[in-house]
Design a protein around this motif. Structure first.
Motif, PDB file in Angstrom:
ATOM      1  N   THR A 250     -12.169 -12.417   3.071  1.00  0.00           N
ATOM      2  CA  THR A 250     -13.575 -12.200   3.381  1.00  0.00           C
ATOM      3  C   THR A 250     -13.652 -11.349   4.636  1.00  0.00           C
ATOM      4  N   LEU A 251     -14.799 -10.729   4.846  1.00  0.00           N
ATOM      5  CA  LEU A 251     -14.965  -9.844   5.998  1.00  0.00           C
ATOM      6  C   LEU A 251     -14.780 -10.612   7.308  1.00  0.00           C
ATOM      7  N   GLN A 252     -13.936 -10.051   8.140  1.00  0.00           N
ATOM      8  CA  GLN A 252     -13.682 -10.672   9.438  1.00  0.00           C
ATOM      9  C   GLN A 252     -13.577  -9.584  10.501  1.00  0.00           C
ATOM     10  N   VAL A 253     -14.282  -9.776  11.603  1.00  0.00           N
ATOM     11  CA  VAL A 253     -14.196  -8.853  12.737  1.00  0.00           C
ATOM     12  C   VAL A 253     -13.220  -9.464  13.736  1.00  0.00           C
ATOM     13  N   VAL A 254     -12.028  -8.843  13.841  1.00  0.00           N
ATOM     14  CA  VAL A 254     -10.986  -9.396  14.710  1.00  0.00           C
ATOM     15  C   VAL A 254     -10.665  -8.476  15.879  1.00  0.00           C
ATOM     16  N   PHE A 255     -11.263  -7.263  15.854  1.00  0.00           N
ATOM     17  CA  PHE A 255     -10.997  -6.314  16.944  1.00  0.00           C
ATOM     18  C   PHE A 255     -12.283  -5.565  17.259  1.00  0.00           C
ATOM     19  N   THR A 256     -12.668  -5.583  18.514  1.00  0.00           N
ATOM     20  CA  THR A 256     -13.896  -4.901  18.924  1.00  0.00           C
ATOM     21  C   THR A 256     -13.662  -3.953  20.091  1.00  0.00           C
ATOM     22  N   GLY A 257     -12.413  -3.760  20.471  1.00  0.00           N
ATOM     23  CA  GLY A 257     -12.126  -2.894  21.607  1.00  0.00           C
ATOM     24  C   GLY A 257     -12.136  -1.429  21.226  1.00  0.00           C
TER      25      GLY A 257
ATOM     26  N   GLY B  30     -11.828  -5.841  10.434  1.00  0.00           N
ATOM     27  CA  GLY B  30     -12.339  -4.734  11.233  1.00  0.00           C
ATOM     28  C   GLY B  30     -12.332  -5.118  12.704  1.00  0.00           C
ATOM     29  N   ASP B  31     -12.724  -4.243  13.569  1.00  0.00           N
ATOM     30  CA  ASP B  31     -13.377  -2.978  13.307  1.00  0.00           C
ATOM     31  C   ASP B  31     -12.337  -1.855  13.388  1.00  0.00           C
ATOM     32  N   CYS B  32     -12.268  -1.003  12.336  1.00  0.00           N
ATOM     33  CA  CYS B  32     -11.356   0.142  12.354  1.00  0.00           C
ATOM     34  C   CYS B  32     -12.143   1.409  12.652  1.00  0.00           C
ATOM     35  N   ASP B  33     -11.445   2.422  13.132  1.00  0.00           N
ATOM     36  CA  ASP B  33     -12.062   3.725  13.377  1.00  0.00           C
ATOM     37  C   ASP B  33     -11.528   4.786  12.431  1.00  0.00           C
ATOM     38  N   ASP B  34     -10.303   4.613  11.964  1.00  0.00           N
ATOM     39  CA  ASP B  34      -9.720   5.541  10.991  1.00  0.00           C
ATOM     40  C   ASP B  34      -8.623   4.816  10.221  1.00  0.00           C
ATOM     41  N   ASP B  35      -8.020   5.517   9.255  1.00  0.00           N
ATOM     42  CA  ASP B  35      -7.044   4.887   8.372  1.00  0.00           C
ATOM     43  C   ASP B  35      -5.799   4.405   9.113  1.00  0.00           C
ATOM     44  N   THR B  36      -5.476   5.024  10.240  1.00  0.00           N
ATOM     45  CA  THR B  36      -4.270   4.616  10.972  1.00  0.00           C
ATOM     46  C   THR B  36      -4.402   3.224  11.566  1.00  0.00           C
TER      47      THR B  36
ATOM     48  N   ASP C  22     -16.830  -1.237  10.723  1.00  0.00           N
ATOM     49  CA  ASP C  22     -16.006  -0.632   9.686  1.00  0.00           C
ATOM     50  C   ASP C  22     -14.814  -1.534   9.360  1.00  0.00           C
ATOM     51  N   PHE C  23     -14.427  -1.569   8.079  1.00  0.00           N
ATOM     52  CA  PHE C  23     -13.387  -2.493   7.636  1.00  0.00           C
ATOM     53  C   PHE C  23     -12.304  -1.790   6.823  1.00  0.00           C
ATOM     54  N   CYS C  24     -11.089  -2.333   6.895  1.00  0.00           N
ATOM     55  CA  CYS C  24      -9.983  -1.844   6.089  1.00  0.00           C
ATOM     56  C   CYS C  24     -10.090  -2.461   4.695  1.00  0.00           C
ATOM     57  N   ALA C  25      -9.972  -1.637   3.669  1.00  0.00           N
ATOM     58  CA  ALA C  25     -10.119  -2.115   2.295  1.00  0.00           C
ATOM     59  C   ALA C  25      -9.244  -1.285   1.362  1.00  0.00           C
ATOM     60  N   ILE C  26      -9.154  -1.739   0.105  1.00  0.00           N
ATOM     61  CA  ILE C  26      -8.353  -1.045  -0.906  1.00  0.00           C
ATOM     62  C   ILE C  26      -9.245  -0.037  -1.626  1.00  0.00           C
ATOM     63  N   ARG C  27      -8.846   1.233  -1.603  1.00  0.00           N
ATOM     64  CA  ARG C  27      -9.536   2.257  -2.377  1.00  0.00           C
ATOM     65  C   ARG C  27      -8.825   2.363  -3.718  1.00  0.00           C
ATOM     66  N   ALA C  28      -9.515   1.955  -4.801  1.00  0.00           N
ATOM     67  CA  ALA C  28      -8.867   1.802  -6.111  1.00  0.00           C
ATOM     68  C   ALA C  28      -8.246   3.089  -6.623  1.00  0.00           C
ATOM     69  N   THR C  29      -8.980   4.223  -6.509  1.00  0.00           N
ATOM     70  CA  THR C  29      -8.489   5.511  -6.991  1.00  0.00           C
ATOM     71  C   THR C  29      -8.887   6.589  -5.990  1.00  0.00           C
ATOM     72  N   ALA C  30      -8.276   7.758  -6.151  1.00  0.00           N
ATOM     73  CA  ALA C  30      -8.580   8.861  -5.237  1.00  0.00           C
ATOM     74  C   ALA C  30     -10.001   9.367  -5.414  1.00  0.00           C
ATOM     75  N   ASN C  31     -10.605   9.105  -6.595  1.00  0.00           N
ATOM     76  CA  ASN C  31     -11.974   9.574  -6.825  1.00  0.00           C
ATOM     77  C   ASN C  31     -12.985   8.424  -6.820  1.00  0.00           C
ATOM     78  N   THR C  32     -12.627   7.317  -6.174  1.00  0.00           N
ATOM     79  CA  THR C  32     -13.576   6.220  -5.973  1.00  0.00           C
ATOM     80  C   THR C  32     -14.505   6.595  -4.813  1.00  0.00           C
ATOM     81  N   ALA C  33     -15.809   6.452  -5.029  1.00  0.00           N
ATOM     82  CA  ALA C  33     -16.774   6.773  -3.977  1.00  0.00           C
ATOM     83  C   ALA C  33     -16.467   5.953  -2.728  1.00  0.00           C
ATOM     84  N   TRP C  34     -16.385   6.662  -1.580  1.00  0.00           N
ATOM     85  CA  TRP C  34     -15.904   5.990  -0.359  1.00  0.00           C
ATOM     86  C   TRP C  34     -16.582   6.609   0.862  1.00  0.00           C
TER      87      TRP C  34
END
Length: 225
Positions: A70-77, A90-96, A125-137
């Motif tokens: 479930t959605l969890q905010v574990v980083f806010t710095g 989350g919170d993420c800023d980019d994929d890295t 923003d949260f880290c999640a699984i993008r099912a396919t390269a053409n999944t709306a994101w």
């Protein structure tokens, strides 16, 4: 076959604005048009063509992967978190900032995060699984974060074609219109970059029939008397 127009003045030369109140067909155009939206169409095709358009096969959207998180905010710095964030965290800023192949889902409001149930603060923003390269994101908004622009295939939110990578155009949406070439559930009213070659085909220009010259009056040698 582009919209939404309000009058013929909104259309290019040779086109007129086809006014619609529901799902009326648009002469000279194919594809699924948004309900009630008005589109520019050829001025010489006011009568719908008798040939039925071939409906392209519908590509089913991939089933989102099942997640027990479930959605969890574990980083806010600021900057990167001390450890890569797991799925639905989350919170993420980019994929890295995400672990493994997870992708950072950028939110500007309360958009649902694919595969992650629960509620979260607006804009986190949260880290999640993008099912396919053409999944709306969603990857950003208004050019931020800068490292995510120009946006890739089926990524949003774009404001113009300039926000998209080469070969892609920005699909402007006011509601839940489908995005050509993309699958998945797109955020209502958000705009996404999609393949430029999957727009509604332009109608073939009408062939102008040859003009039959008027017969030449016979020459007379008589004069009025």
């Amino acid at each position: 076959c582009e919209g939404d127009c309000d009058s013929d003045a909104n259309c290019q030369t040779g086109l007129v604005c086809e006014q619609r109140t529901g799902d009326e067909p648009i002469p000279g155009c194919v594809g699924v048009a948004a309900t009630g939206e008005d589109y520019c169409r050829p001025a010489d095709q006011s009568t719908p063509q008798p040939t039925s358009a071939v409906t392209p096969p519908v590509t089913p959207s991939p089933t989102p992967p099942t997640s027990t998180s479930t959605l969890q905010v574990v980083f806010t710095g600021s900057g990167a978190p001390p450890n890569p964030l797991p799925e639905c965290h989350g919170d993420c800023d980019d994929d890295t900032h995400c672990a493994g192949d997870l992708v950072c889902f950028q939110r500007s409001g309360n958009e649902a995060v694919p595969g992650c149930p629960g509620d979260a603060p607006s804009g986190v923003d949260f880290c999640a699984i993008r099912a396919t390269a053409n999944t709306a994101w969603l990857k950003g908004d208004n050019g931020s974060p800068a490292e995510n622009f120009p946006l890739g295939l089926c990524e949003g939110d774009c404001d113009s074609d300039a926000n998209c990578q080469t070969g892609l155009v920005c699909e402007q949406r006011t509601g839940d219109e489908p995005i050509p070439g993309c699958v998945g559930v797109a955020a209502t009213g958000e705009d996404y970059c999609r393949p430029a070659d999957q727009s509604t085909p332009q109608p073939t220009s009408a062939v102008t029939p040859p003009v039959t010259p008027s017969p030449t009056p016979p020459t007379s040698t008589s004069t009025l008397q």
